[in-house]
Design a protein around this motif. Structure first.
Motif, PDB file in Angstrom:
ATOM      1  N   ASP A 223       0.903  -1.072  -0.096  1.00  0.00           N
ATOM      2  CA  ASP A 223       0.103   0.043  -0.007  1.00  0.00           C
ATOM      3  C   ASP A 223       0.730   1.159  -0.135  1.00  0.00           C
ATOM      4  OD1 ASP A 223      -2.275  -1.484  -0.118  1.00  0.00           O
ATOM      5  OD2 ASP A 223      -3.258  -0.810   1.906  1.00  0.00           O
ATOM      6  N   HIS A 224       1.956   1.242   0.615  1.00  0.00           N
ATOM      7  CA  HIS A 224       2.844   2.266   0.608  1.00  0.00           C
ATOM      8  C   HIS A 224       3.360   2.588  -0.663  1.00  0.00           C
ATOM      9  CE1 HIS A 224       3.220   2.456   5.185  1.00  0.00           C
ATOM     10  NE2 HIS A 224       3.297   3.803   5.000  1.00  0.00           N
ATOM     11  N   ALA A 225       3.640   1.763  -1.534  1.00  0.00           N
ATOM     12  CA  ALA A 225       4.360   1.679  -2.940  1.00  0.00           C
ATOM     13  C   ALA A 225       3.060   2.267  -3.673  1.00  0.00           C
ATOM     14  CB  ALA A 225       4.507   0.176  -3.405  1.00  0.00           C
ATOM     15  N   GLU A 226       1.822   1.805  -3.577  1.00  0.00           N
ATOM     16  CA  GLU A 226       0.682   2.472  -4.380  1.00  0.00           C
ATOM     17  C   GLU A 226       0.332   3.896  -3.931  1.00  0.00           C
ATOM     18  OE1 GLU A 226      -1.173   1.227  -6.493  1.00  0.00           O
ATOM     19  OE2 GLU A 226      -2.427   2.996  -6.500  1.00  0.00           O
ATOM     20  N   LEU A 227       0.639   4.320  -2.764  1.00  0.00           N
ATOM     21  CA  LEU A 227       0.560   5.613  -2.169  1.00  0.00           C
ATOM     22  C   LEU A 227       1.686   6.530  -2.788  1.00  0.00           C
ATOM     23  CD1 LEU A 227      -0.938   7.689  -0.768  1.00  0.00           C
ATOM     24  CD2 LEU A 227       0.312   7.254   1.445  1.00  0.00           C
ATOM     25  N   GLN A 228       2.722   5.977  -2.891  1.00  0.00           N
ATOM     26  CA  GLN A 228       3.993   6.584  -3.296  1.00  0.00           C
ATOM     27  C   GLN A 228       3.671   6.970  -5.013  1.00  0.00           C
ATOM     28  OE1 GLN A 228       7.471   8.055  -1.875  1.00  0.00           O
ATOM     29  NE2 GLN A 228       6.121   8.928  -3.172  1.00  0.00           N
ATOM     30  N   ARG A 229       3.371   5.927  -5.442  1.00  0.00           N
ATOM     31  CA  ARG A 229       2.948   6.342  -6.782  1.00  0.00           C
ATOM     32  C   ARG A 229       2.117   7.303  -7.273  1.00  0.00           C
ATOM     33  NH1 ARG A 229       3.553   0.624  -7.403  1.00  0.00           N
ATOM     34  NH2 ARG A 229       1.452   0.310  -6.806  1.00  0.00           N
ATOM     35  N   ARG A 230       1.017   7.651  -6.088  1.00  0.00           N
ATOM     36  CA  ARG A 230       0.227   8.900  -6.211  1.00  0.00           C
ATOM     37  C   ARG A 230       0.597  10.184  -5.977  1.00  0.00           C
ATOM     38  NH1 ARG A 230      -5.069   6.244  -3.142  1.00  0.00           N
ATOM     39  NH2 ARG A 230      -5.108   3.886  -4.591  1.00  0.00           N
ATOM     40  N   LEU A 231       1.748  10.303  -5.108  1.00  0.00           N
ATOM     41  CA  LEU A 231       2.357  11.439  -4.601  1.00  0.00           C
ATOM     42  C   LEU A 231       3.540  11.716  -5.050  1.00  0.00           C
ATOM     43  CD1 LEU A 231       1.783  10.566  -0.697  1.00  0.00           C
ATOM     44  CD2 LEU A 231       0.227  11.910  -2.110  1.00  0.00           C
ATOM     45  N   ALA A 232       3.763  13.263  -5.117  1.00  0.00           N
ATOM     46  CA  ALA A 232       4.965  13.801  -5.443  1.00  0.00           C
ATOM     47  C   ALA A 232       5.957  14.069  -4.223  1.00  0.00           C
ATOM     48  CB  ALA A 232       4.477  15.121  -6.337  1.00  0.00           C
ATOM     49  N   THR A 233       5.200  14.149  -3.119  1.00  0.00           N
ATOM     50  CA  THR A 233       5.897  14.385  -1.848  1.00  0.00           C
ATOM     51  C   THR A 233       6.737  12.765  -1.627  1.00  0.00           C
ATOM     52  OG1 THR A 233       4.372  15.967  -1.107  1.00  0.00           O
ATOM     53  CG2 THR A 233       5.990  14.888   0.448  1.00  0.00           C
ATOM     54  N   PRO A 234       7.864  12.517  -1.372  1.00  0.00           N
ATOM     55  CA  PRO A 234       8.533  11.486  -0.761  1.00  0.00           C
ATOM     56  C   PRO A 234       7.870  10.821   0.389  1.00  0.00           C
ATOM     57  CG  PRO A 234      10.325  13.111  -1.294  1.00  0.00           C
ATOM     58  CD  PRO A 234       8.957  13.867  -1.357  1.00  0.00           C
ATOM     59  N   ILE A 235       7.549   9.558   0.427  1.00  0.00           N
ATOM     60  CA  ILE A 235       7.335   8.838   1.513  1.00  0.00           C
ATOM     61  C   ILE A 235       8.502   8.316   2.159  1.00  0.00           C
ATOM     62  CG2 ILE A 235       6.309   6.663   2.602  1.00  0.00           C
ATOM     63  CD1 ILE A 235       4.077   7.030   0.537  1.00  0.00           C
ATOM     64  N   CYS A 236       8.633   8.403   3.362  1.00  0.00           N
ATOM     65  CA  CYS A 236       9.509   7.998   4.535  1.00  0.00           C
ATOM     66  C   CYS A 236       9.025   6.773   5.284  1.00  0.00           C
ATOM     67  CB  CYS A 236      10.246   9.180   5.222  1.00  0.00           C
ATOM     68  SG  CYS A 236      11.349   8.602   6.638  1.00  0.00           S
ATOM     69  N   LEU A 237       9.744   5.847   5.204  1.00  0.00           N
ATOM     70  CA  LEU A 237       9.373   4.699   6.151  1.00  0.00           C
ATOM     71  C   LEU A 237      10.192   4.716   7.580  1.00  0.00           C
ATOM     72  CD1 LEU A 237       8.618   1.858   3.784  1.00  0.00           C
ATOM     73  CD2 LEU A 237       6.876   3.258   4.916  1.00  0.00           C
ATOM     74  N   ASP A 238       9.333   4.332   8.588  1.00  0.00           N
ATOM     75  CA  ASP A 238       9.960   4.402   9.840  1.00  0.00           C
ATOM     76  C   ASP A 238       9.580   3.034  10.354  1.00  0.00           C
ATOM     77  OD1 ASP A 238      10.484   4.592  12.905  1.00  0.00           O
ATOM     78  OD2 ASP A 238       9.483   6.328  12.858  1.00  0.00           O
TER      79      ASP A 238
END
Ligand code: SMG
Ligand code: MG
Length: 368
Positions: A223-238
């Motif tokens: 799901d994080h990968a799916e969300l990252q595809r939709r966003l210009a802002t980088p996702i950071c995982l913790d």
């Protein structure tokens, strides 16, 4: 060759200067376990990042205490010449990464102190000061949040991270962005959202954020990968990254573009370096997270943050952001929002005996 002669577990608690609220709860004090190892080459200290409740992670203080007392420490005491790299698989214990990290830190501290070498130098540090950000808990109102952020920016912090949760997100972040158009801002959701919150993410994506930290479940890389595809802002995982293997998987899936490295979350400083190495090889920036550590854990974080792949400011704030009085000599913010990496042998810091006495809730010595 090191022989561990005995270990001491100590539960300490320090009041926080202001309550720290996240999407999973509020802390008014910092309660954690300190480990002190007595070896034939001298002593070493470690700090466990677990908290009183199993919320950020499944680990919590009472459980970590038992993991250390009944499993990890006995295995360490039984070992001939225990090496820091053995702690990961000590006694065949799985998981319990935060407990293992504390033990590894104490063993590294003892060995490096005996060798007269700093932890930073041992880990491969390339900087003597690191850029510091600050993590701001969920405030009582947008006005209160803006006021807190103003205070931290005035102190010199070079990046501000805002904790968010459903319902206390876009409006809050917009208010901060409006007051500080040029500030380096990020948000951290601590896994509180799902892909169904598309509106929230679309709005956050417009606010010029450096990153969105751990928006979705700690267990869901897809799901994080799916969300990252939709966003210009980088996702950071913790929370999702518990090992170098997790980092490899997250990167392969496109689940993030930045990684928050916490030595306690990944089972120790040595694994944290491996997470750093994996990310660096793939061109992902990393930064050093925080768990409201006392000066002991903070010293370890600063040593780690001095590695070359740590190219973004960390949650390595000054002692005064957390405590009226730290356990060690206080860490202070210096020029340009940077903090000095300790240079003394091992962690380069020690708890002050008077502070230890004042903050201790319980001590147990485990003889060899
Ligand atoms: O050490 O300044 C700090 C706290 C940084 O926000 C911070 N940590 O998810 O990154 C995170 C949280 C976890 C804290 S749980 C007590
Ligand atoms: Mg986080």
């Amino acid at each position: 060759m090191t022989r561990v002669l005995a270990a001491e577990l100590r539960l300490v608690a320090l009041p926080l200067v202001r309550p720290f609220r996240t999407s999973f709860g509020e802390e008014r004090e910092k309660e954690c376990i300190l480990v002190r190892l007595e070896t034939d080459r001298g002593e070493g200290w470690g700090e466990c990042v677990a908290g009183p409740r199993p919320d950020f992670s499944g680990e919590f203080n009472e459980a970590a205490w038992l993991a250390l007392r009944d499993h990890l420490v006995p295995a360490l005491l039984a070992a001939d010449d225990p090496r820091p790299e053995d702690v990961r698989s000590l006694g065949g214990v799985r998981g319990n990464r935060m407990a293992k990290a504390a033990l590894e830190m104490a063993l590294l501290d003892a060995e490096l102190r005996a060798e007269g070498r700093s932890l930073a130098s041992f880990l491969g540090a390339t900087k003597d000061r690191v850029a510091c950000g600050v993590s701001v808990g969920i405030a009582g109102s947008p006005e209160e949040l803006v006021e807190q952020v103003a205070g931290y920016l005035a102190e010199g912090y070079v990046r501000v991270k805002l904790k968010i949760e459903p319902g206390l997100d876009v409006e809050r972040v917009r208010a901060v962005r409006k007051s500080f158009p040029d500030a380096a801002l990020s948000v951290d959701a601590n896994a509180a959202y799902t892909l169904a919150d598309a509106d929230v993410f679309r709005a956050l994506d417009e606010l010029g954020l450096l990153m969105i930290e751990q928006p979705l479940s700690h267990e869901d890389l897809v799901d994080h990968a799916e969300l990252q595809r939709r966003l210009a802002t980088p996702i950071c995982l913790d929370e999702s990254i518990r090992s170098a293997a997790d980092a490899r998987a997250a990167i392969a899936l496109g689940a993030c573009r930045i990684v928050n490295v916490k030595q306690g979350r990944v089972g120790g400083l040595l694994e944290a370096v491996r997470v750093h190495d994996v990310c660096r090889a793939q061109g992902l920036p990393v930064w050093c997270g925080g768990m409201l550590e006392t000066g002991i854990g903070r010293a370890a974080n600063l040593a780690l943050a001095a590695l070359p792949g740590f190219t973004l400011p960390g949650d390595t704030s000054a002692s005064g952001r957390y405590f009226a009085e730290d356990l060690t000599e206080p860490f202070v913010l210096g020029p340009g929002g940077t903090m000095a990496v300790p240079t003394g042998p091992g962690l380069g810091v020690e708890p002050r005996p008077d502070r230890l006495r004042a903050c201790t809730r319980r001590v147990e010595r485990i003889p060899g």
